[in-house]
Scaffold this motif. Structure first.
Motif, PDB file in Angstrom:
ATOM      1  N   PHE A 371      44.176  50.929  41.137  1.00  0.00           N
ATOM      2  CA  PHE A 371      42.958  50.179  40.803  1.00  0.00           C
ATOM      3  C   PHE A 371      43.276  49.082  39.782  1.00  0.00           C
ATOM      4  O   PHE A 371      42.843  47.925  39.928  1.00  0.00           O
ATOM      5  CB  PHE A 371      41.884  51.138  40.253  1.00  0.00           C
ATOM      6  N   ALA A 372      44.087  49.438  38.773  1.00  0.00           N
ATOM      7  CA  ALA A 372      44.446  48.467  37.748  1.00  0.00           C
ATOM      8  C   ALA A 372      45.235  47.313  38.358  1.00  0.00           C
ATOM      9  O   ALA A 372      45.044  46.148  38.005  1.00  0.00           O
ATOM     10  CB  ALA A 372      45.258  49.159  36.632  1.00  0.00           C
ATOM     11  N   GLU A 373      46.089  47.632  39.300  1.00  0.00           N
ATOM     12  CA  GLU A 373      46.904  46.602  39.948  1.00  0.00           C
ATOM     13  C   GLU A 373      46.028  45.662  40.781  1.00  0.00           C
ATOM     14  O   GLU A 373      46.185  44.439  40.740  1.00  0.00           O
ATOM     15  CB  GLU A 373      47.929  47.297  40.843  1.00  0.00           C
ATOM     16  N   ALA A 374      45.055  46.268  41.480  1.00  0.00           N
ATOM     17  CA  ALA A 374      44.130  45.446  42.270  1.00  0.00           C
ATOM     18  C   ALA A 374      43.329  44.524  41.359  1.00  0.00           C
ATOM     19  O   ALA A 374      43.133  43.333  41.653  1.00  0.00           O
ATOM     20  CB  ALA A 374      43.190  46.356  43.068  1.00  0.00           C
ATOM     21  N   ALA A 375      42.901  45.055  40.219  1.00  0.00           N
ATOM     22  CA  ALA A 375      42.108  44.265  39.272  1.00  0.00           C
ATOM     23  C   ALA A 375      42.949  43.135  38.692  1.00  0.00           C
ATOM     24  O   ALA A 375      42.471  42.008  38.530  1.00  0.00           O
ATOM     25  CB  ALA A 375      41.575  45.173  38.157  1.00  0.00           C
ATOM     26  N   LEU A 376      44.217  43.456  38.411  1.00  0.00           N
ATOM     27  CA  LEU A 376      45.119  42.441  37.847  1.00  0.00           C
ATOM     28  C   LEU A 376      45.261  41.249  38.797  1.00  0.00           C
ATOM     29  O   LEU A 376      45.226  40.090  38.366  1.00  0.00           O
ATOM     30  CB  LEU A 376      46.484  43.078  37.553  1.00  0.00           C
ATOM     31  N   LYS A 377      45.390  41.526  40.076  1.00  0.00           N
ATOM     32  CA  LYS A 377      45.552  40.451  41.069  1.00  0.00           C
ATOM     33  C   LYS A 377      44.342  39.526  41.097  1.00  0.00           C
ATOM     34  O   LYS A 377      44.460  38.356  41.425  1.00  0.00           O
ATOM     35  CB  LYS A 377      45.752  41.053  42.469  1.00  0.00           C
ATOM     36  N   LEU A 378      43.178  40.087  40.760  1.00  0.00           N
ATOM     37  CA  LEU A 378      41.934  39.308  40.827  1.00  0.00           C
ATOM     38  C   LEU A 378      41.568  38.631  39.501  1.00  0.00           C
ATOM     39  O   LEU A 378      40.556  37.932  39.418  1.00  0.00           O
ATOM     40  CB  LEU A 378      40.773  40.209  41.277  1.00  0.00           C
ATOM     41  N   GLY A 393      32.908  41.055  39.399  1.00  0.00           N
ATOM     42  CA  GLY A 393      32.268  40.800  40.696  1.00  0.00           C
ATOM     43  C   GLY A 393      33.313  40.829  41.807  1.00  0.00           C
ATOM     44  O   GLY A 393      33.116  41.453  42.860  1.00  0.00           O
ATOM     45  N   ALA A 394      34.437  40.199  41.507  1.00  0.00           N
ATOM     46  CA  ALA A 394      35.513  40.130  42.502  1.00  0.00           C
ATOM     47  C   ALA A 394      36.133  41.516  42.728  1.00  0.00           C
ATOM     48  O   ALA A 394      36.418  41.904  43.874  1.00  0.00           O
ATOM     49  CB  ALA A 394      36.591  39.139  42.038  1.00  0.00           C
ATOM     50  N   VAL A 395      36.320  42.277  41.632  1.00  0.00           N
ATOM     51  CA  VAL A 395      36.921  43.615  41.744  1.00  0.00           C
ATOM     52  C   VAL A 395      35.995  44.524  42.541  1.00  0.00           C
ATOM     53  O   VAL A 395      36.437  45.306  43.390  1.00  0.00           O
ATOM     54  CB  VAL A 395      37.226  44.216  40.342  1.00  0.00           C
ATOM     55  N   LYS A 396      34.707  44.372  42.294  1.00  0.00           N
ATOM     56  CA  LYS A 396      33.718  45.188  43.010  1.00  0.00           C
ATOM     57  C   LYS A 396      33.787  44.902  44.520  1.00  0.00           C
ATOM     58  O   LYS A 396      33.835  45.828  45.339  1.00  0.00           O
ATOM     59  CB  LYS A 396      32.326  44.862  42.464  1.00  0.00           C
ATOM     60  N   ALA A 397      33.833  43.608  44.864  1.00  0.00           N
ATOM     61  CA  ALA A 397      33.857  43.208  46.267  1.00  0.00           C
ATOM     62  C   ALA A 397      35.123  43.724  46.964  1.00  0.00           C
ATOM     63  O   ALA A 397      35.086  44.187  48.096  1.00  0.00           O
ATOM     64  CB  ALA A 397      33.775  41.687  46.374  1.00  0.00           C
ATOM     65  N   GLU A 398      36.225  43.689  46.219  1.00  0.00           N
ATOM     66  CA  GLU A 398      37.512  44.081  46.800  1.00  0.00           C
ATOM     67  C   GLU A 398      37.674  45.598  46.927  1.00  0.00           C
ATOM     68  O   GLU A 398      38.139  46.106  47.940  1.00  0.00           O
ATOM     69  CB  GLU A 398      38.630  43.511  45.901  1.00  0.00           C
ATOM     70  N   GLU A 433      47.720  36.648  28.593  1.00  0.00           N
ATOM     71  CA  GLU A 433      48.952  37.439  28.776  1.00  0.00           C
ATOM     72  C   GLU A 433      48.780  38.870  28.270  1.00  0.00           C
ATOM     73  O   GLU A 433      49.400  39.809  28.774  1.00  0.00           O
ATOM     74  CB  GLU A 433      50.177  36.771  28.139  1.00  0.00           C
ATOM     75  N   ARG A 434      47.885  39.031  27.306  1.00  0.00           N
ATOM     76  CA  ARG A 434      47.638  40.374  26.773  1.00  0.00           C
ATOM     77  C   ARG A 434      46.826  41.197  27.785  1.00  0.00           C
ATOM     78  O   ARG A 434      47.083  42.374  27.976  1.00  0.00           O
ATOM     79  CB  ARG A 434      46.888  40.242  25.448  1.00  0.00           C
ATOM     80  N   LEU A 435      45.885  40.536  28.444  1.00  0.00           N
ATOM     81  CA  LEU A 435      45.095  41.232  29.475  1.00  0.00           C
ATOM     82  C   LEU A 435      46.020  41.698  30.594  1.00  0.00           C
ATOM     83  O   LEU A 435      45.943  42.834  31.062  1.00  0.00           O
ATOM     84  CB  LEU A 435      44.021  40.293  30.047  1.00  0.00           C
ATOM     85  N   VAL A 436      46.920  40.793  30.963  1.00  0.00           N
ATOM     86  CA  VAL A 436      47.861  41.090  32.054  1.00  0.00           C
ATOM     87  C   VAL A 436      48.736  42.288  31.689  1.00  0.00           C
ATOM     88  O   VAL A 436      48.867  43.251  32.454  1.00  0.00           O
ATOM     89  CB  VAL A 436      48.736  39.846  32.366  1.00  0.00           C
ATOM     90  N   ALA A 437      49.301  42.234  30.485  1.00  0.00           N
ATOM     91  CA  ALA A 437      50.198  43.314  30.051  1.00  0.00           C
ATOM     92  C   ALA A 437      49.463  44.653  30.046  1.00  0.00           C
ATOM     93  O   ALA A 437      49.980  45.666  30.528  1.00  0.00           O
ATOM     94  CB  ALA A 437      50.753  43.001  28.660  1.00  0.00           C
ATOM     95  N   ARG A 438      48.235  44.645  29.518  1.00  0.00           N
ATOM     96  CA  ARG A 438      47.505  45.920  29.425  1.00  0.00           C
ATOM     97  C   ARG A 438      47.175  46.472  30.811  1.00  0.00           C
ATOM     98  O   ARG A 438      47.233  47.679  31.033  1.00  0.00           O
ATOM     99  CB  ARG A 438      46.223  45.734  28.601  1.00  0.00           C
ATOM    100  N   LEU A 439      46.860  45.568  31.738  1.00  0.00           N
ATOM    101  CA  LEU A 439      46.549  46.054  33.096  1.00  0.00           C
ATOM    102  C   LEU A 439      47.796  46.617  33.763  1.00  0.00           C
ATOM    103  O   LEU A 439      47.702  47.448  34.671  1.00  0.00           O
ATOM    104  CB  LEU A 439      45.943  44.912  33.929  1.00  0.00           C
ATOM    105  N   LYS A 440      48.951  46.226  33.256  1.00  0.00           N
ATOM    106  CA  LYS A 440      50.216  46.781  33.782  1.00  0.00           C
ATOM    107  C   LYS A 440      50.587  48.064  33.046  1.00  0.00           C
ATOM    108  O   LYS A 440      51.626  48.666  33.306  1.00  0.00           O
ATOM    109  CB  LYS A 440      51.362  45.782  33.590  1.00  0.00           C
ATOM    110  N   GLY A 441      49.756  48.427  32.066  1.00  0.00           N
ATOM    111  CA  GLY A 441      50.016  49.676  31.333  1.00  0.00           C
ATOM    112  C   GLY A 441      50.864  49.489  30.100  1.00  0.00           C
ATOM    113  O   GLY A 441      51.291  50.464  29.482  1.00  0.00           O
ATOM    114  N   GLU A 442      51.119  48.214  29.728  1.00  0.00           N
ATOM    115  CA  GLU A 442      51.964  47.988  28.555  1.00  0.00           C
ATOM    116  C   GLU A 442      51.135  47.891  27.282  1.00  0.00           C
ATOM    117  O   GLU A 442      50.034  47.337  27.321  1.00  0.00           O
ATOM    118  CB  GLU A 442      52.735  46.654  28.723  1.00  0.00           C
ATOM    119  N   THR A 443      51.683  48.389  26.193  1.00  0.00           N
ATOM    120  CA  THR A 443      51.025  48.239  24.890  1.00  0.00           C
ATOM    121  C   THR A 443      51.150  46.781  24.473  1.00  0.00           C
ATOM    122  O   THR A 443      52.251  46.232  24.454  1.00  0.00           O
ATOM    123  CB  THR A 443      51.696  49.160  23.837  1.00  0.00           C
ATOM    124  N   ALA A 444      50.009  46.146  24.236  1.00  0.00           N
ATOM    125  CA  ALA A 444      50.056  44.704  23.919  1.00  0.00           C
ATOM    126  C   ALA A 444      48.859  44.313  23.054  1.00  0.00           C
ATOM    127  O   ALA A 444      47.832  44.947  23.102  1.00  0.00           O
ATOM    128  CB  ALA A 444      50.029  43.899  25.203  1.00  0.00           C
TER     129      ALA A 444
END
Ligand code: GLU
Length: 444
Positions: A371-378, A393-398, A433-444
């Motif tokens: 789910f986090a990966e899908a959200a990151l792509k969007l 909105g986009a995550v919900k649709a996907e 970049e911090r949002l991206v890192a966190r969605l990948k599970g990294e401490t940021a």
């Protein structure tokens, strides 16, 4: 005549919520009507009084906003007490007593065993000059008692209405000990006269004292001040707070992070008909204060209410007020940030944890990596003001996720917490970049 009141703490320990309520009510009463507030340090007991306690009283009062207009130490005014004592001796109101503590104790026991009230029998009042001389020759030093008239003393109490004390049911109070120490009773009256105190406002535990002190005012030929005796504080469960007061020190509450206005709003409003809400300022609290709002029932000191008021104080705290404190903590992230996080604070210091949402580091909580990966792509390339609604909105649709199932995983991933500030407002403040890192599970 303009109002003049005094707060008269003994510098023998820390100020606690009980004394501070007395100080506060005096201050509010005076300031509400353009009067003045005197700080009088009751340090006649030179053994128990300490400079450290005196300094701490000042620090606490200033921190709470209870500034004084005049300040005195009783220890610098012994000549005034001597003069008053001489006057009372000359008029026969103050008489020497030679009983030892053991003798008095024995007499009290005898009275009690006979079912009589343990009131001092005035044996020393009838001593002849020879008997007194004999005691002195034995090396006994007299202590001095004030001869009460033994009558119904009454006054109109601002807090209690008509009040009466029967001084016939009291022992003549000792004003001066055998070692020459002035006990509280006389210096207090002398000071109240000299300082032209118009109203004596204190706890209900002083009602009996007031009976004796009114007689002393009269014996000194002074104008009588007004009196107000406030109901004592009780705990949230209604039990007396007196035993716990020692652990409710203002300096400890300051260290715990309470806002002074939360403490003064709480202590100024409990036991009154006012709603327990945060006051905008001490000025406003003073303008709203009136003894007519104070009931006879005890005032309930409830930590849960205080906590709620503390949060309220932070919710309404303007950025200009918060700014220097944010800077001191190294987390001044601007006015928008403050406005977003202040509804989430119980204590100011918690802002540090919330600043980490913007500045990092946050350890994300990710329960569903796909789910986090899908959200990151969007995640939009541009993090604009409306990024949260566009993105979710986009995550919900996907993914088909909605409601809590949509928002909670994103909140946990981006903030590491299940609760916190409005995501729509805080996410645009977080670098991409911090949002991206966190969605990948990294401490940021
Ligand atoms: N030092 C006294 C006390 O703390 C003052 C009482 C009064 O206000 O007269 O109890």
């Amino acid at each position: 005549m303009s109002v003049k009141v005094r707060f008269a703490p003994s510098p023998t320990g820390k100020l606690h919520v009980g004394n501070v309520r007395t100080a506060l009510v005096n201050w509010l009463f005076a300031k509400g009507q353009g009067g003045s507030f005197v700080l009088r340090i009751d340090d006649t007991d030179l053994v128990r009084s300490t400079k450290e306690s005196e300094d701490n009283i000042e620090i606490d009062l200033k921190w709470l906003g209870l500034e004084w207009d005049e300040r005195y130490n009783q220890s610098k005014r012994f000549d005034r007490y001597e003069a008053a004592a001489d006057k009372l001796k000359a008029s026969g109101h103050l008489y020497p007593c030679y009983e030892t503590a053991e003798e008095l104790d024995l007499r009290r026991k005898v009275q009690l065993s006979r079912g009589m009230p343990p009131i001092y029998d005035r044996a020393s009042l009838n001593l002849t000059d020879e008997q007194k001389a004999a005691y002195e020759a034995e090396g006994r030093k007299p202590h001095w008692r004030f001869k009460l008239e033994g009558k119904r003393v009454s006054w109109e109490d601002l807090a209690r209405g008509h009040a009466e004390v029967d001084t016939a049911s009291m022992s003549d109070p000792v004003l001066i000990r055998a070692d020459g120490l002035f006990l509280y009773t006389l210096p207090s009256v002398v000071d109240d006269i000299d300082m032209e105190i118009t109203h004596i406002i204190r706890g209900e535990d002083h009602v009996t004292n007031t009976g004796a002190q009114i007689e002393i005012f009269e014996a000194l030929g002074a104008k009588m001040p007004g009196f107000a005796h406030m109901p004592l504080l009780v705990g949230a469960d209604g039990s007396a707070l007196s035993k716990r007061l020692g652990s409710l020190a203002i300096m400890d509450m300051r260290a715990d992070g309470y806002e002074p206005i939360a403490i003064t709003s709480h202590l100024g409003k409990i036991g009154t008909s006012d709603n327990l809400e945060i006051a905008a300022s001490m000025q406003e609290l003073g303008e709203g204060f009136s003894f007519s709002k104070m009931g006879r029932s005890p005032a309930r000191y409830d930590e849960a209410d205080l906590g709620r008021l503390n949060a309220q104080a932070l919710q309404v705290m303007p950025y200009e007020v918060a700014k220097p404190r944010l800077a001191e903590l190294g987390v001044d992230l601007g006015e928008d940030f403050w406005n977003v996080v202040r509804p989430n604070l119980n204590f100011f210091k918690e802002v540090e944890g919330l600043a980490a949402i913007v500045n990092g580091p946050i350890t994300p909580v990710i329960e569903d990596a796909a789910f986090a990966e899908a959200a990151l792509k969007l995640l939009p390339e541009e993090i604009g003001a409306d990024v949260w609604s566009v993105w979710t909105g986009a995550v919900k649709a996907e993914t088909g996720a909605k409601g809590k199932g949509l928002f909670m995983p994103l909140r946990l991933a981006l903030t590491g917490q299940a609760h916190g500030p409005d995501m729509g407002a805080i996410v645009p403040m977080i670098p991409r970049e911090r949002l991206v890192a966190r969605l990948k599970g990294e401490t940021a």
